[in-house]
Design an enzyme around this catalytic site. Structure first.
Site, short mmCIF file in Angstrom:
data_model
loop_
_atom_site.label_atom_id
_atom_site.label_comp_id
_atom_site.label_asym_id
_atom_site.label_seq_id
_atom_site.Cartn_x
_atom_site.Cartn_y
_atom_site.Cartn_z
N THR A 103 0.82 -1.21 0.00
CA THR A 103 0.00 0.00 0.00
C THR A 103 0.85 1.26 0.00
O THR A 103 0.46 2.28 -0.58
CB THR A 103 -0.93 0.00 1.23
OG1 THR A 103 -1.82 -1.12 1.14
CG2 THR A 103 -1.75 1.26 1.31
N THR A 134 1.31 -4.18 4.30
CA THR A 134 1.03 -4.43 5.71
C THR A 134 0.40 -5.80 5.98
O THR A 134 0.46 -6.30 7.10
CB THR A 134 0.10 -3.35 6.29
OG1 THR A 134 -1.12 -3.32 5.54
CG2 THR A 134 0.77 -1.99 6.24
#
Length: 328
Positions: free
Chosen positions: A12, A93
């Site tokens: 991300t 993540t």
């Protein structure tokens, strides 16, 4: 100026959405590591950074081959460059904690390895990636981080690789270390970490990772679990098994019956729990069933440790010595 190696893997932090107000619908792993560094000119005051692109993927799509490449590159960088202050890895993540724990078990050097990601894509309003990256580099070049092992820096907090986990699907404060808390924090004043107390044990420092990794599935505990899942794993000849047990790592009576009835040698097996925090202790029937408790390791980290133990040819007693459990 400290020298730093930045290894980019996507995620991300390198993600792109259609517009700046979109936080959830985006493509991870769009921007390269060079672009991430260029977007934070303040990094020039912290370190001379060399960027290498190892992958550019959503971390849900990370492969064992990527892990193997990371380990080899970090080992080589530390072995050949004594002036290197540390390594920073930009990472998605979703599986960041697994990569951190893998490197903790494999990289034997006092210089820090710091993983960092973001919960908002790079194109978002108030994207958290740039500040997270700046703080990760700040930690990686700090004297306080030496000897601490592999670290994760997110939202100003510094976490240890063994305990950190992603605890939320949204929000910049999505990482925590249940039961222990962060090791320290970083802000505009500096890096706040206690000095490392001594040498750490790196059980697989000399392990050369193979191209083909052993099969180590995770079986999830629930009400009346299907015995066919466990039976299929055993019949497939898996090298190891991790149970995400209910409560304190408990297997159902049906799962225990499958193990009791299994006539062939059992694979190495760990019991973790699905609660999100709290330890799994040794139980009375563990030896009879061929099980071991994962201690404070969550299922995904138990799988990492178990996979490396299988690669190293460890038996049940040798694996027991590596588990973070309380011995009564």
């Amino acid at each position: 100026m400290p020298r730093l190696l930045l290894l980019a893997t996507g995620g991300t932090i390198a993600g792109c959405a259609a517009d700046s107000a979109t936080l959830n619908d985006y493509t991870a792993g769009v921007f390269g590591g060079d672009a991430l560094v260029a977007a934070v000119p303040q990094l020039q005051g912290l370190a001379a950074i060399t960027v290498e692109q190892v992958a550019n993927v959503d971390s849900a799509d990370l492969l064992f081959a990527h892990w193997r490449a990371l380990v080899r590159r970090i080992r080589a960088a530390f072995a050949t460059n004594p002036e290197l202050a540390g390594v920073v890895i930009t990472h998605g993540t979703n599986t960041l904690e697994e990569t951190a724990w893998l490197l903790q078990l494999l990289i034997d050097d006092r210089r820090p390895v710091v993983l960092v990601g973001a919960m908002r894509p790079a194109t978002a309003l108030s994207a958290d990636g740039p500040l997270n990256l700046f703080q990760a580099v700040h930690v990686a070049v700090s004297p306080e981080a030496r000897g601490q092992g592999v670290l994760v820096v997110m939202d100003g907090q510094i976490h240890g690789a063994r305990d950190v986990t992603k605890v939320a699907t949204q929000g910049v404060g999505a990482f925590a270390s249940p039961g222990r808390g962060p090791l320290g924090w970083v802000d505009d004043v500096g890096v706040h970490l206690p000095m490392a107390s001594g040498p750490r044990h790196v059980p697989f420092a000399g392990l050369d990772l193979p191209e083909q990794w052993p099969q180590v599935p995770i079986v999830y505990g629930c009400v009346e679990p299907e015995p066919i899942v466990l039976s299929a794993c055993l019949n497939a000849g898996v090298a190891g098994l991790v149970f995400t047990g209910t409560g304190a790592g408990q297997l159902s009576a049906g799962e225990c019956r499958v193990l009791e009835a299994w006539a062939s040698p059992r694979p190495l097996m760990l019991r973790a729990n699905r609660c999100g925090s709290g330890p799994v202790h040794l139980a009375e029937h563990d030896a009879q069933l061929g099980l071991l408790p994962a201690g404070v390791l969550n299922p995904q980290k138990a799988r990492v440790l178990l996979s490396l133990a299988v690669m190293a040819g460890m038996d049940r007693e040798q694996l027991l010595e590596l588990l973070p459990i309380t011995r009564l």
